[in-house]
Design a protein around this motif. Structure first.
Motif, PDB file in Angstrom:
ATOM      1  N   PRO A   1       0.802  -1.223   0.000  1.00 47.81           N
ATOM      2  CA  PRO A   1       0.000   0.000   0.000  1.00 47.81           C
ATOM      3  C   PRO A   1       0.838   1.278   0.000  1.00 47.81           C
ATOM      4  CG  PRO A   1      -0.147  -1.082   2.131  1.00 47.81           C
ATOM      5  CD  PRO A   1       0.635  -1.985   1.235  1.00 47.81           C
ATOM      6  N   VAL A   2       2.126   1.191   0.294  1.00 48.50           N
ATOM      7  CA  VAL A   2       2.982   2.374   0.343  1.00 48.50           C
ATOM      8  C   VAL A   2       3.700   2.610  -0.986  1.00 48.50           C
ATOM      9  CG1 VAL A   2       4.973   3.431   1.496  1.00 48.50           C
ATOM     10  CG2 VAL A   2       3.268   2.184   2.831  1.00 48.50           C
ATOM     11  N   CYS A   3       4.420   1.575  -1.487  1.00 50.50           N
ATOM     12  CA  CYS A   3       5.243   1.758  -2.692  1.00 50.50           C
ATOM     13  C   CYS A   3       4.668   1.074  -3.933  1.00 50.50           C
ATOM     14  CB  CYS A   3       6.668   1.253  -2.444  1.00 50.50           C
ATOM     15  SG  CYS A   3       6.793  -0.533  -2.239  1.00 50.50           S
ATOM     16  N   ASN A   4       3.551   0.406  -3.795  1.00 49.29           N
ATOM     17  CA  ASN A   4       2.879  -0.312  -4.893  1.00 49.29           C
ATOM     18  C   ASN A   4       3.711  -1.437  -5.502  1.00 49.29           C
ATOM     19  OD1 ASN A   4       0.437   1.100  -4.783  1.00 49.29           O
ATOM     20  ND2 ASN A   4       1.317   2.792  -5.950  1.00 49.29           N
ATOM     21  N   GLU A   5       4.661  -1.976  -4.747  1.00 54.56           N
ATOM     22  CA  GLU A   5       5.426  -3.143  -5.212  1.00 54.56           C
ATOM     23  C   GLU A   5       4.479  -4.343  -5.272  1.00 54.56           C
ATOM     24  OE1 GLU A   5       8.567  -5.487  -6.484  1.00 54.56           O
ATOM     25  OE2 GLU A   5       8.600  -3.318  -6.171  1.00 54.56           O
ATOM     26  N   GLU A   6       4.511  -5.061  -6.373  1.00 52.96           N
ATOM     27  CA  GLU A   6       3.647  -6.234  -6.526  1.00 52.96           C
ATOM     28  C   GLU A   6       4.204  -7.387  -5.692  1.00 52.96           C
ATOM     29  OE1 GLU A   6       3.370  -7.046 -10.689  1.00 52.96           O
ATOM     30  OE2 GLU A   6       1.969  -5.399 -11.028  1.00 52.96           O
ATOM     31  N   LEU A   7       3.362  -7.935  -4.848  1.00 52.14           N
ATOM     32  CA  LEU A   7       3.754  -9.049  -3.981  1.00 52.14           C
ATOM     33  C   LEU A   7       2.998 -10.325  -4.326  1.00 52.14           C
ATOM     34  CD1 LEU A   7       3.777  -7.086  -0.609  1.00 52.14           C
ATOM     35  CD2 LEU A   7       5.747  -7.691  -2.019  1.00 52.14           C
ATOM     36  N   HIS A   8       2.118 -10.271  -5.312  1.00 54.77           N
ATOM     37  CA  HIS A   8       1.283 -11.431  -5.634  1.00 54.77           C
ATOM     38  C   HIS A   8       2.075 -12.557  -6.285  1.00 54.77           C
ATOM     39  CE1 HIS A   8       1.134 -10.637  -9.974  1.00 54.77           C
ATOM     40  NE2 HIS A   8       1.155  -9.350  -9.619  1.00 54.77           N
ATOM     41  N   HIS A   9       3.326 -12.310  -6.644  1.00 51.68           N
ATOM     42  CA  HIS A   9       4.152 -13.353  -7.273  1.00 51.68           C
ATOM     43  C   HIS A   9       4.600 -14.420  -6.280  1.00 51.68           C
ATOM     44  CE1 HIS A   9       4.393 -10.862 -10.829  1.00 51.68           C
ATOM     45  NE2 HIS A   9       4.881  -9.861 -10.118  1.00 51.68           N
ATOM     46  N   GLN A  10       4.495 -14.145  -5.009  1.00 49.79           N
ATOM     47  CA  GLN A  10       5.055 -15.038  -3.987  1.00 49.79           C
ATOM     48  C   GLN A  10       4.488 -16.450  -4.070  1.00 49.79           C
ATOM     49  OE1 GLN A  10       3.544 -16.387  -1.020  1.00 49.79           O
ATOM     50  NE2 GLN A  10       1.510 -15.616  -1.504  1.00 49.79           N
ATOM     51  N   ARG A  11       5.349 -17.402  -3.770  1.00 47.51           N
ATOM     52  CA  ARG A  11       4.965 -18.813  -3.712  1.00 47.51           C
ATOM     53  C   ARG A  11       5.539 -19.411  -2.424  1.00 47.51           C
ATOM     54  NH1 ARG A  11       1.936 -17.233  -6.668  1.00 47.51           N
ATOM     55  NH2 ARG A  11       1.690 -17.580  -8.890  1.00 47.51           N
ATOM     56  N   ALA A  12       5.072 -18.928  -1.276  1.00 45.17           N
ATOM     57  CA  ALA A  12       5.593 -19.409   0.000  1.00 45.17           C
ATOM     58  C   ALA A  12       5.083 -20.816   0.311  1.00 45.17           C
ATOM     59  CB  ALA A  12       5.221 -18.449   1.121  1.00 45.17           C
TER      60      ALA A  12
END
Length: 132
Positions: free
Chosen positions: A47-58
């Motif tokens: 929400p701050v820098c708009n970096e996409e995090l949906h790529h994660q595969r934890a």
């Protein structure tokens, strides 16, 4: 070869600062936006820098690491407590059951954050793709 030839390899993503940001459950890019919404759900974007995090595969990685760490801490501690004080088995079980649950609940979201930050830092699973 990468599936997408447009991969941003220009800027370096240092590993240890991003792991620390992930451990604190913050965005690995800016370090100030929350990575998780709720207890374990990773946000699609920061929400701050708009970096996409949906790529994660934890996936199951954080759970396996949590079990590994809790087991390696609690098993020797259980043996030491039993050999030193010889408490009633029900007391020993109660204390260590609560300890295992508390330590697991503490570690799980932090290890998930660190694992997502590791993937981000190493540009795994599409984290390094150029937008557009």
């Amino acid at each position: 070869m990468s599936e997408n030839p447009k991969v941003d390899a220009g800027e370096e993503r240092p590993l240890y600062p991003s792991l620390w940001k992930g451990w604190r459950r913050k965005c690995p890019n800016c370090g100030s936006g929350p990575m998780l919404k709720g207890y374990l759900k990773v946000r699609d974007t920061c929400p701050v820098c708009n970096e996409e995090l949906h790529h994660q595969r934890a996936d199951d990685g954080p759970a396996y690491l949590t079990i590994l760490i809790v087991g390696h801490i609690m098993a020797p501690t259980l043996l030491i407590a039993f050999e030193t004080w010889r408490p009633d088995p029900l007391v020993l079980f109660t204390i260590f059951a609560v300890g295992c649950v508390a330590l697991s609940l503490y570690l799980l979201p932090r290890l998930k954050g660190a694992l997502v930050a590791l993937q981000w830092s190493k540009r795994m699973h599409g984290f390094g793709q150029v937008k557009g």
